[in-house]
Design a protein around this motif. Structure first.
Motif, PDB file in Angstrom:
ATOM      1  N   LYS A  28       0.829  -1.202   0.000  1.00 29.35           N
ATOM      2  CA  LYS A  28       0.000   0.000   0.000  1.00 29.35           C
ATOM      3  C   LYS A  28       0.868   1.259   0.000  1.00 29.35           C
ATOM      4  CE  LYS A  28      -3.723   2.345   2.494  1.00 29.35           C
ATOM      5  NZ  LYS A  28      -3.450   3.536   1.806  1.00 29.35           N
ATOM      6  N   GLU A  29       1.902   1.279   0.828  1.00 30.27           N
ATOM      7  CA  GLU A  29       2.775   2.450   0.877  1.00 30.27           C
ATOM      8  C   GLU A  29       3.492   2.665  -0.452  1.00 30.27           C
ATOM      9  OE1 GLU A  29       5.318   2.796   4.329  1.00 30.27           O
ATOM     10  OE2 GLU A  29       3.749   1.938   5.596  1.00 30.27           O
ATOM     11  N   GLY A  30       3.904   1.576  -1.104  1.00 32.82           N
ATOM     12  CA  GLY A  30       4.535   1.686  -2.412  1.00 32.82           C
ATOM     13  C   GLY A  30       3.584   2.250  -3.451  1.00 32.82           C
ATOM     14  N   GLU A  31       2.350   1.783  -3.431  1.00 36.30           N
ATOM     15  CA  GLU A  31       1.342   2.288  -4.368  1.00 36.30           C
ATOM     16  C   GLU A  31       1.058   3.760  -4.111  1.00 36.30           C
ATOM     17  OE1 GLU A  31      -1.816  -0.498  -3.667  1.00 36.30           O
ATOM     18  OE2 GLU A  31      -0.969  -1.969  -5.079  1.00 36.30           O
ATOM     19  N   ASP A  32       1.002   4.149  -2.832  1.00 36.37           N
ATOM     20  CA  ASP A  32       0.776   5.555  -2.488  1.00 36.37           C
ATOM     21  C   ASP A  32       1.917   6.442  -2.998  1.00 36.37           C
ATOM     22  OD1 ASP A  32      -1.594   4.871  -1.241  1.00 36.37           O
ATOM     23  OD2 ASP A  32      -0.766   4.960   0.798  1.00 36.37           O
ATOM     24  N   LEU A  33       3.154   5.961  -2.878  1.00 31.27           N
ATOM     25  CA  LEU A  33       4.299   6.721  -3.385  1.00 31.27           C
ATOM     26  C   LEU A  33       4.214   6.896  -4.897  1.00 31.27           C
ATOM     27  CD1 LEU A  33       7.357   5.421  -1.359  1.00 31.27           C
ATOM     28  CD2 LEU A  33       6.523   7.754  -1.476  1.00 31.27           C
ATOM     29  N   ILE A  34       3.810   5.857  -5.597  1.00 27.13           N
ATOM     30  CA  ILE A  34       3.675   5.940  -7.050  1.00 27.13           C
ATOM     31  C   ILE A  34       2.636   6.991  -7.420  1.00 27.13           C
ATOM     32  CG2 ILE A  34       2.895   4.690  -9.106  1.00 27.13           C
ATOM     33  CD1 ILE A  34       4.136   2.167  -7.768  1.00 27.13           C
ATOM     34  N   LYS A  35       1.510   7.005  -6.705  1.00 27.64           N
ATOM     35  CA  LYS A  35       0.461   7.993  -6.967  1.00 27.64           C
ATOM     36  C   LYS A  35       0.973   9.403  -6.719  1.00 27.64           C
ATOM     37  CE  LYS A  35      -3.359   4.899  -5.925  1.00 27.64           C
ATOM     38  NZ  LYS A  35      -4.396   4.540  -4.946  1.00 27.64           N
ATOM     39  N   LYS A  36       1.724   9.585  -5.621  1.00 30.29           N
ATOM     40  CA  LYS A  36       2.277  10.907  -5.307  1.00 30.29           C
ATOM     41  C   LYS A  36       3.239  11.365  -6.408  1.00 30.29           C
ATOM     42  CE  LYS A  36       2.186  10.587  -0.260  1.00 30.29           C
ATOM     43  NZ  LYS A  36       3.054  10.531   0.933  1.00 30.29           N
ATOM     44  N   MET A  37       4.094  10.459  -6.868  1.00 30.43           N
ATOM     45  CA  MET A  37       5.060  10.808  -7.909  1.00 30.43           C
ATOM     46  C   MET A  37       4.355  11.158  -9.211  1.00 30.43           C
ATOM     47  SD  MET A  37       8.179   8.155  -7.445  1.00 30.43           S
ATOM     48  CE  MET A  37       9.224   8.191  -6.022  1.00 30.43           C
ATOM     49  N   ALA A  38       3.320  10.423  -9.531  1.00 33.13           N
ATOM     50  CA  ALA A  38       2.588  10.680 -10.767  1.00 33.13           C
ATOM     51  C   ALA A  38       1.817  11.993 -10.701  1.00 33.13           C
ATOM     52  CB  ALA A  38       1.631   9.526 -11.059  1.00 33.13           C
ATOM     53  N   SER A  39       1.295  12.334  -9.521  1.00 32.96           N
ATOM     54  CA  SER A  39       0.492  13.548  -9.399  1.00 32.96           C
ATOM     55  C   SER A  39       1.335  14.814  -9.264  1.00 32.96           C
ATOM     56  CB  SER A  39      -0.461  13.445  -8.215  1.00 32.96           C
ATOM     57  OG  SER A  39       0.254  13.435  -7.004  1.00 32.96           O
ATOM     58  N   ASP A  40       2.554  14.691  -8.771  1.00 29.84           N
ATOM     59  CA  ASP A  40       3.402  15.870  -8.577  1.00 29.84           C
ATOM     60  C   ASP A  40       4.857  15.538  -8.899  1.00 29.84           C
ATOM     61  OD1 ASP A  40       4.482  18.280  -7.929  1.00 29.84           O
ATOM     62  OD2 ASP A  40       3.751  18.301  -5.857  1.00 29.84           O
ATOM     63  N   PRO A  41       5.199  15.510 -10.197  1.00 32.74           N
ATOM     64  CA  PRO A  41       6.558  15.155 -10.610  1.00 32.74           C
ATOM     65  C   PRO A  41       7.650  16.051 -10.015  1.00 32.74           C
ATOM     66  CG  PRO A  41       5.086  15.210 -12.496  1.00 32.74           C
ATOM     67  CD  PRO A  41       4.328  15.771 -11.325  1.00 32.74           C
ATOM     68  N   SER A  42       7.310  17.262  -9.607  1.00 32.39           N
ATOM     69  CA  SER A  42       8.314  18.167  -9.041  1.00 32.39           C
ATOM     70  C   SER A  42       8.823  17.667  -7.687  1.00 32.39           C
ATOM     71  CB  SER A  42       7.748  19.575  -8.904  1.00 32.39           C
ATOM     72  OG  SER A  42       6.710  19.596  -7.944  1.00 32.39           O
ATOM     73  N   LYS A  43       8.078  16.801  -7.033  1.00 33.84           N
ATOM     74  CA  LYS A  43       8.496  16.266  -5.737  1.00 33.84           C
ATOM     75  C   LYS A  43       9.140  14.891  -5.869  1.00 33.84           C
ATOM     76  CE  LYS A  43       5.140  18.750  -2.966  1.00 33.84           C
ATOM     77  NZ  LYS A  43       4.071  18.634  -1.971  1.00 33.84           N
ATOM     78  N   ALA A  44       9.401  14.461  -7.073  1.00 30.21           N
ATOM     79  CA  ALA A  44       9.918  13.114  -7.325  1.00 30.21           C
ATOM     80  C   ALA A  44      11.229  12.854  -6.583  1.00 30.21           C
ATOM     81  CB  ALA A  44      10.093  12.880  -8.814  1.00 30.21           C
ATOM     82  N   GLU A  45      12.099  13.824  -6.530  1.00 30.42           N
ATOM     83  CA  GLU A  45      13.390  13.623  -5.870  1.00 30.42           C
ATOM     84  C   GLU A  45      13.204  13.386  -4.367  1.00 30.42           C
ATOM     85  OE1 GLU A  45      17.132  12.630  -6.154  1.00 30.42           O
ATOM     86  OE2 GLU A  45      15.972  13.292  -7.883  1.00 30.42           O
ATOM     87  N   ASP A  46      12.326  14.146  -3.739  1.00 32.78           N
ATOM     88  CA  ASP A  46      12.048  13.951  -2.315  1.00 32.78           C
ATOM     89  C   ASP A  46      11.388  12.596  -2.071  1.00 32.78           C
ATOM     90  OD1 ASP A  46      13.043  16.465  -1.696  1.00 32.78           O
ATOM     91  OD2 ASP A  46      11.072  17.423  -1.857  1.00 32.78           O
ATOM     92  N   LEU A  47      10.477  12.234  -2.939  1.00 30.08           N
ATOM     93  CA  LEU A  47       9.768  10.964  -2.791  1.00 30.08           C
ATOM     94  C   LEU A  47      10.679   9.775  -3.052  1.00 30.08           C
ATOM     95  CD1 LEU A  47       6.378  11.954  -4.439  1.00 30.08           C
ATOM     96  CD2 LEU A  47       6.864  11.689  -2.004  1.00 30.08           C
TER      97      LEU A  47
END
Length: 70
Positions: A28-47
């Motif tokens: 679940k946490e991995g899937e949530d991270l993928i969703k966050k990365m897809a929704s806000d690519p500018s935060k990809a490095e932090d994620l």
């Protein structure tokens, strides 16, 4: 960006182990991270750092550990 998303997908797909986390928690946490990365690519490095920490926490689970997760 593609590398980061692919890394996150790989982390979510990997069979991992955790300290106090179940295989389903890791998934679940991995899937949530993928969703966050897809929704806000500018935060990809932090994620990416979060993804690496999750991978470490969940490193001992195998693919079959995830089959019963919803």
């Amino acid at each position: 960006m593609k590398k980061v998303l692919l890394s996150a997908v790989a982390i979510a797909a990997l069979t991992l182990s955790s300290c106090g986390k179940s295989a389903c928690d890791c998934k679940k946490e991995g899937e949530d991270l993928i969703k966050k990365m897809a929704s806000d690519p500018s935060k990809a490095e932090d994620l990416k750092k979060e993804a690496e920490a999750l991978e470490e926490d969940c490193k001992d689970y195998k693919e079959e550990d995830y089959k019963d997760c919803k």
